[in-house]
Design an enzyme around this catalytic site. Sequence first.
Site, PDB file in Angstrom:
ATOM      1  N   TYR A 178      -8.192  -6.901   0.506  1.00 12.35           N
ATOM      2  CA  TYR A 178      -8.049  -8.295   0.910  1.00 12.35           C
ATOM      3  C   TYR A 178      -8.221  -8.396   2.423  1.00 12.35           C
ATOM      4  CZ  TYR A 178      -6.700 -13.101   1.036  1.00 12.35           C
ATOM      5  OH  TYR A 178      -6.743 -14.461   1.210  1.00 12.35           O
ATOM      6  N   GLN A 224      -5.722 -16.617  -5.686  1.00 11.41           N
ATOM      7  CA  GLN A 224      -6.786 -16.585  -6.699  1.00 11.41           C
ATOM      8  C   GLN A 224      -7.645 -15.324  -6.561  1.00 11.41           C
ATOM      9  OE1 GLN A 224      -6.259 -18.934  -4.417  1.00 11.41           O
ATOM     10  NE2 GLN A 224      -8.139 -19.651  -3.415  1.00 11.41           N
ATOM     11  N   GLU A 256       7.440  -0.178  14.263  1.00 11.48           N
ATOM     12  CA  GLU A 256       6.078   0.077  13.793  1.00 11.48           C
ATOM     13  C   GLU A 256       5.325   0.913  14.841  1.00 11.48           C
ATOM     14  OE1 GLU A 256       3.770  -3.461  13.795  1.00 11.48           O
ATOM     15  OE2 GLU A 256       2.154  -2.625  12.568  1.00 11.48           O
ATOM     16  N   ASP A 289      -4.821   0.683  17.967  1.00 15.48           N
ATOM     17  CA  ASP A 289      -5.314  -0.478  17.213  1.00 15.48           C
ATOM     18  C   ASP A 289      -6.793  -0.351  16.897  1.00 15.48           C
ATOM     19  OD1 ASP A 289      -2.900  -1.778  17.178  1.00 15.48           O
ATOM     20  OD2 ASP A 289      -3.340  -3.059  18.914  1.00 15.48           O
ATOM     21  N   GLU A 306      21.208  17.000 -24.483  1.00 12.95           N
ATOM     22  CA  GLU A 306      20.870  15.585 -24.302  1.00 12.95           C
ATOM     23  C   GLU A 306      20.732  14.850 -25.640  1.00 12.95           C
ATOM     24  OE1 GLU A 306      17.528  15.218 -21.617  1.00 12.95           O
ATOM     25  OE2 GLU A 306      18.771  15.750 -19.892  1.00 12.95           O
ATOM     26  N   HIS A 340      12.817  16.953 -29.276  1.00 13.74           N
ATOM     27  CA  HIS A 340      12.391  17.708 -28.099  1.00 13.74           C
ATOM     28  C   HIS A 340      12.576  19.210 -28.361  1.00 13.74           C
ATOM     29  CE1 HIS A 340      12.170  13.928 -25.982  1.00 13.74           C
ATOM     30  NE2 HIS A 340      11.897  14.511 -24.830  1.00 13.74           N
TER      31      HIS A 340
END
Lengths: 430, 430
Positions: B130, B191, B327, B361, B415, B420
């Site tokens: 995006y 969308q 950051e 950057d 268990e 199993h």
Amino acid sequence: MAIRLSSRDADFGARFSAFLATKREVSAEVDATVATIVDAVRADGDKALIEFTRRFDRLDLGATGIAVGEAELDAAEAAVDAETRAALAFARDRIESHHRRQKPADERYVDALGIELGHRWTAIEAVGLYVPGGTASYPSSVLMNAVPAKVAGVDRLVMVVPTPDGVLNPLVLVAARLAGVDEIYRVGGAQAVAALAYGTETIRPVDKIVGPGNAYVAAAKRRVFGTVGIDMIAGPSEVLVIADGDNDPDWIAADLLAQAEHDTAAQSILMTDDAAFADAVEAAVARQLTRLPRGAVAAASWRDYGAIILLGDLAEAPPLADRIAAEHLELAVAEPETLFERIRNAGAVFLGRHTPEVIGDYVGGSNHVLPTARSARFSSGLSVLDFVKRTSILRCDAGGLRALGPAAIALAKAEGLDAHGRSVGIRLNL
Amino acid sequence: MAIRLSSRDADFGARFSAFLATKREVSAEVDATVATIVDAVRADGDKALIEFTRRFDRLDLGATGIAVGEAELDAAEAAVDAETRAALAFARDRIESHHRRQKPADERYVDALGIELGHRWTAIEAVGLYVPGGTASYPSSVLMNAVPAKVAGVDRLVMVVPTPDGVLNPLVLVAARLAGVDEIYRVGGAQAVAALAYGTETIRPVDKIVGPGNAYVAAAKRRVFGTVGIDMIAGPSEVLVIADGDNDPDWIAADLLAQAEHDTAAQSILMTDDAAFADAVEAAVARQLTRLPRGAVAAASWRDYGAIILLGDLAEAPPLADRIAAEHLELAVAEPETLFERIRNAGAVFLGRHTPEVIGDYVGGSNHVLPTARSARFSSGLSVLDFVKRTSILRCDAGGLRALGPAAIALAKAEGLDAHGRSVGIRLNL
């Protein structure tokens, strides 16, 4: 009866797509309830935790205390038989030595322009581990979540486990001690997740929360995500077994049922190129089902979500397996490596006829927390990487900055960020 | 005026905690709108995409087509000046060569019991990227997201970018071509996220979606999470500069303003042990602000969220820096490595006086997509690892299964998972 598909059917493509689209989980509408609980714990701390635990677990934390103490851990040790404890310790050791190999390496290097780059990994400081109560309270899951965290170097590993009516599985406590869990609190549900994320008077907040839970726990984890990190949201378990006709049908049936007994929403899929073998496995499943203590669960899972997919040739399997992207993939064929090379999406692969998936559940050493519901297309099983984070490193000297500066200034200008350009330019008298 | 804190103040602890708790983002209530949009695209595909684009971007996709074609890419190339294009190519090359070193290695080994363990990494097949439209449409971000995906080996990298009123930044198209983006569609908002997750007649679905966006995009990503993977949700950007008094105040002021000009919700923090230097930086900020084209944005950020934290000694900085978990962390001191060793939480560190954050950057080579809003406590910047997934591997032969089997059976029994135990036992005649 499990669904049957055959790649020779004219409508196989459509039927396979419909099979893939089958939803195995009804997502309960719990968001509003969870919001109320999380907000209350955030605002009122221990008081809210005590109230919700009284209401949901019928337990008075005022009497028992919120923390589980050393005496209770000692009592749990005493209650567990030596064979089970030894098996847990064996599993712990194997998980630990395998996961030690996953510790990522730091890196530093100087490139051709004299710029130093690299990264450094550090452990997350505090991690919360959610352990479900009741029947889904598995000591193996405690080991699988806790051991990688401690191998990573997490300083403070905090376990929460609900104790409905005060009942606590001693195996879970023994596993927690074996794995090096630092603190244990007898709380569960959305209220426990909120306590871990925001802290209370008794429970200091953590940085990340891992571990499986019900719909309330999952919704609470999504809700606190951002304030803390979370692991993936676990769905019902699944296995895809790709088997040729040279297997013992009873072995393969046993593997399909081991998956099916977990949960009525679990899914077991057999893919084979041998129609007679498929029939034999189906008959063996029916036979074995009658002898299983959890036969009702396994039967429902096999009936509702089980599948046998018959192929003209096992060479057709890889693209279908990639679309299924199974959590567990067993390759019970003569040349499993050849087949594995052609398959891209699977959480874990079990190679050959002598590697039932169950070995990976307990003592293989690899992790049994794996991506479900086709998410192996984009995610991986739990590992040491989930408990560390990376700081990237950059270092320029004056010469390096001169080499990089003009391009940085040009891009800053192109993006309309003048202060960016000035931050470089001011150091270069530009 | 930025806030001023001093570690010598009696109430410093409380004031620092309050400062940390300051929210810099108002999360808009967009969930209901986003749900409607996502469901419509899922149900009606291109038709819904065309309708929402007409409504929100005032663009008729029926006339322009949904896909951006080669001719448009060629036109964009022609519209970009040679210097900017060269700077983009320089950045692309540096990002690519740095990220090549991040490709994780496969592993296979046989342990002392004869069990083969390991893991294999494979690229995610299809990834959606995006890219925001309008003023936040940064070509550098296209490179930072797309290059690691292609280095990882993603087969199909699909970019979506809204073109309000049909306007598309040619630099974004040039960056996409330089980075090897495979498909570009002129759609945006919730969308576009829905189209990537579920597919439409024109856009085939992807497995994971990355890249920044507004509140609608973020909500849509959260909503489709599970169907596809998503990256972290990016918050407003921030920098923490730890500087001694030997810096040029103008350099440090420029760095603080480079961060502040991004967004009124961006945050710039200076930590120093020199009160006179702090004053000088503050004066320099005021002076430089008057000359910045984006001065209004930077001034609002500095006024509302900026901070100068005065310490008695820089040795006090590490625990405070860990709580901020910035950051970006600049260490503008004589011995940055020594300080860095004592700091655990930061998305990226910039060492020494000649490494302004802006280098990272654009052209440093490391990634500029980094964890914001204190999430560096538990997460890492974008890397090749975000575009690959791991399949764990287990292989036993008959002897290995005999060695592991009894412990697995004991744990399955403990268990209560009999199927199993049988899946292992049936192979061992147990």
